[in-house]
Scaffold this active site. Structure first.
Site, PDB file in Angstrom:
ATOM      1  N   GLY A  78      -6.952  -6.795   2.816  1.00  0.00           N
ATOM      2  CA  GLY A  78      -6.588  -8.232   2.728  1.00  0.00           C
ATOM      3  C   GLY A  78      -7.679  -8.616   1.895  1.00  0.00           C
ATOM      4  CE  LYS A  80      -4.168  -1.345   4.866  1.00  0.00           C
ATOM      5  NZ  LYS A  80      -4.873  -1.568   6.469  1.00  0.00           N
ATOM      6  CE  LYS A 104      -0.547  -0.118   4.773  1.00  0.00           C
ATOM      7  NZ  LYS A 104      -0.253  -1.725   4.986  1.00  0.00           N
ATOM      8  N   GLY A 119      -4.955  -9.682   7.760  1.00  0.00           N
ATOM      9  CA  GLY A 119      -3.451 -10.860   8.257  1.00  0.00           C
ATOM     10  C   GLY A 119      -2.919 -11.558   7.536  1.00  0.00           C
TER      11      GLY A 119
END
Lengths: 406, 406
Positions: free
Chosen positions: A118, A189, A89, A286
């Protein structure tokens, strides 16, 4: 069967998870794409030479993170005609236009689903599903650390330092949490999402952001009194023909699609006139989640999916399944009814979880929820209960989803 | 610039909405794909000849619905080498394998996002984003009519016939609602989703389904007492190496991602070990929503999207935006404080929505929520308030999202 050679740069949490996924799901990817994916080389801090890996790869997966050398490797890979999949990112929010232009010039794919939320597929949905929509606004909870902290403050009445410590203990926050709690991670983001939703170059430096360090449990308490819930929300929206991109703590009224997103989750709501709004949510970034997004990107780069893959491993269709049930009986209000019903359930190994009994003479109601049980077994008990002379109406049953989301 | 010719079969609600979207967003599609989309012909009940339209089209959009002649047209189009985009759930849930095979044989794309959940991108996410995931379970609220009816029964305490009548009055239910309320519409959609998630051919006839006609307001009341919410849920899940696909009313505990989906909305939750779970939600299959899904499919068929489109219409970045605010003041508990603060807010045209005041001598709190206002104006009022001698701590402000989701 031809091979498709994947060069992996970086072997941290996500890189490891990606290598595992590729090994586990290689056969499925081969069936979908017609090509066998192989890991042609791995570049780590301790070993591997980029040029050699590039030479023997059809696609480069960049999971190093940060600006350099990631930027240099990604540009060189694309200029050498290789597709690139990245979850970086920082790189995209600061050098996105340079990378997009390099991809266009080289005629290769640059995919980056893993960079934002994710496995929550916001990048693909903005780029592809909503290619025909005029988007008005994007709201996102795009940082799981801060959402976990705010959720704990609201749920357990913790102070900000207590909730942060809890997040660190559970692995939801880094030892140095500044990027997350200060809002900069979310800002990066949102810069990426705004670029995709509004076709406007947005660099991280152009995003206004605030974090959650100043929030007190006192604020949370008043908010509850006022019927509000607090989230760290990124917003990108059209305003008077321009574009505003910002991240800050935001109180939401109940009923807003983001208001019910709790814990270390991410969620993004996209609004447009045509679609009203759609929301996507799931666990944040994650290792396995981000790796799944990366592998989805790799599969897309291997072959543009045209239609459903062949159904080669047809599963058998199952009829009898396990379910909890709500059971509603209208009975004569006389002693022993509960014992009789409980006895029949027990005979069929159906176990009672909760009971509501209301005596209204001839119209007494006995309502129970039973623990998950094989449906055929519950139906057998129901058939027996239906024969009881104390029943004033046929028994009614509705399935209940288990609290563990079974 | 080359043309990309689209033949449209069917001119009902969705067909009309698609034609409008194509006109409105044609320029954007051209910028993304490099091809100018044109409507090369429209087949309606009253006119047009299929063979002629096929001859002059690169892609066929099938929005007739039902089995024949839709099935015949779709097969003939693909065999003639044309891509097909359809929103026909009956066709796909009953003749899916035949269609998929025809697409593979002809090497054309068959896309059908609009067949399942309107603009909610479940088909694309299952086929592409999650190509690398081993899916364990799909739960879906895939029928907006029944979700609206159940929501109204829960919210307003209506009986089933009352809630159905309300849904019909608002256009959420057909005059003949049998397909929706009986569960068959949801079953067709779950057959399609199960096929994609588990690579197993599933026909509508193999899906067990129940509807909501038997649900009483009494059930709803007991459910509330037991802490449960009722939805019509489709489930497709692996069980002991097999596959179960079914649709029935299902009680959900609060906290389940589908429990907060109210009104005529659709939502789908996908669970797998790697991703835990992701949820997508949005309005169900209205005309513009489904047409947006169809156009997204058309764009994907025109060109596999490789990277972000060029940023040709850069928007200006806006800094000052409108927002509601929560304002928290710690003040000396003396008369006139509220009047002073309210006066300052009013001077800056900031209008108060709600107030909580708590007197605790030197620690009195004055907490307000103000209506949306230009941030610069609110900040000016804040600066003035910060100078008040009665303040015991710096004023605190947190943004509040408007109840209209502004």
């Amino acid at each position: 069967m031809s091979e498709f050679r994947i060069g992996l740069l970086g072997r941290g949490t996500v890189g490891d998870a990606f290598a595992v996924l590729l090994r586990e799901h290689g056969a499925r990817v081969e069936r979908i794409t017609g090509l066998r994916p192989v890991l042609s080389g791995v570049l780590t801090r301790d070993g591997g030479a980029f040029e050699e890996i590039l030479e023997r790869s059809d696609l480069i997966v960049e999971l190093i993170g940060g600006i350099e050398p990631a930027r240099d490797y990604v540009l060189r890979a694309m200029r050498a005609g290789r597709h690139v999949v990245t979850a970086n990112k920082q790189l995209l929010s600061r050098y996105g236009e340079e990378l997009f232009e390099a991809a266009r010039e080289a005629g290769v794919q640059l995919r980056f689903e893993g960079a934002v939320a994710g496995a929550v597929p916001v990048v693909r949905v903005l780029q592809e599903s909503l290619a025909g929509a005029h988007i008005e606004r994007v709201h996102g909870i795009v940082n799981g650390t801060t959402n976990f902290i705010l959720s704990e403050m609201a749920r357990a009445g913790l102070s900000y330092p207590e909730a942060l410590a809890e997040a660190q203990r559970l692995g939801y926050a880094e030892a140095d949490p500044a990027e997350d709690v200060g809002g900069r991670d979310a800002a990066a983001k949102m810069a990426i999402l705004a670029r995709l939703a509004f076709d406007t170059p947005v660099r991280l430096e152009q995003v206004r952001y605030e974090g959650i360090e100043q929030i007190t449990s006192d604020d949370m308490e008043y908010a509850r009194e006022l019927g509000l819930g607090l989230k760290l929300v990124g917003t990108a929206e059209r305003i008077d023909g321009g574009l505003s991109v910002r991240v800050h703590p935001l109180f939401l009224y109940p009923g807003h699609p983001l208001a019910s997103i709790n814990g270390p989750f991410n969620a993004v709501t996209v609004e447009s006139r045509e679609i009203t709004e759609i929301t996507m949510s799931g666990p944040g970034a994650g290792g396995p989640q981000t790796a799944t997004a990366v592998l989805g990107d790799v599969v897309s780069a291997m072959i543009p999916p045209a239609t459903a893959p062949m159904a080669t491993k047809a599963l058998e269709l199952v009829d009898d399944v396990v379910s909890g049930f709500y059971l509603h009986l209208q009975v004569a209000d006389q002693p022993g009814v509960l014992a009789t019903v409980a006895g029949i359930l027990s005979t069929h190994q159906v176990s009672v979880k909760s009971v509501v009994q209301r005596g209204l003479e001839e119209q007494a109601r006995l309502v129970m929820v039973v623990h998950p049980v094989l449906e055929s077994r519950f139906q057998a008990a129901m058939a027996e209960i239906a024969e009881l002379p104390v029943l004033r109406a046929p028994p009614r049953a509705i399935r209940v989803l288990d609290e563990q989301f079974g």
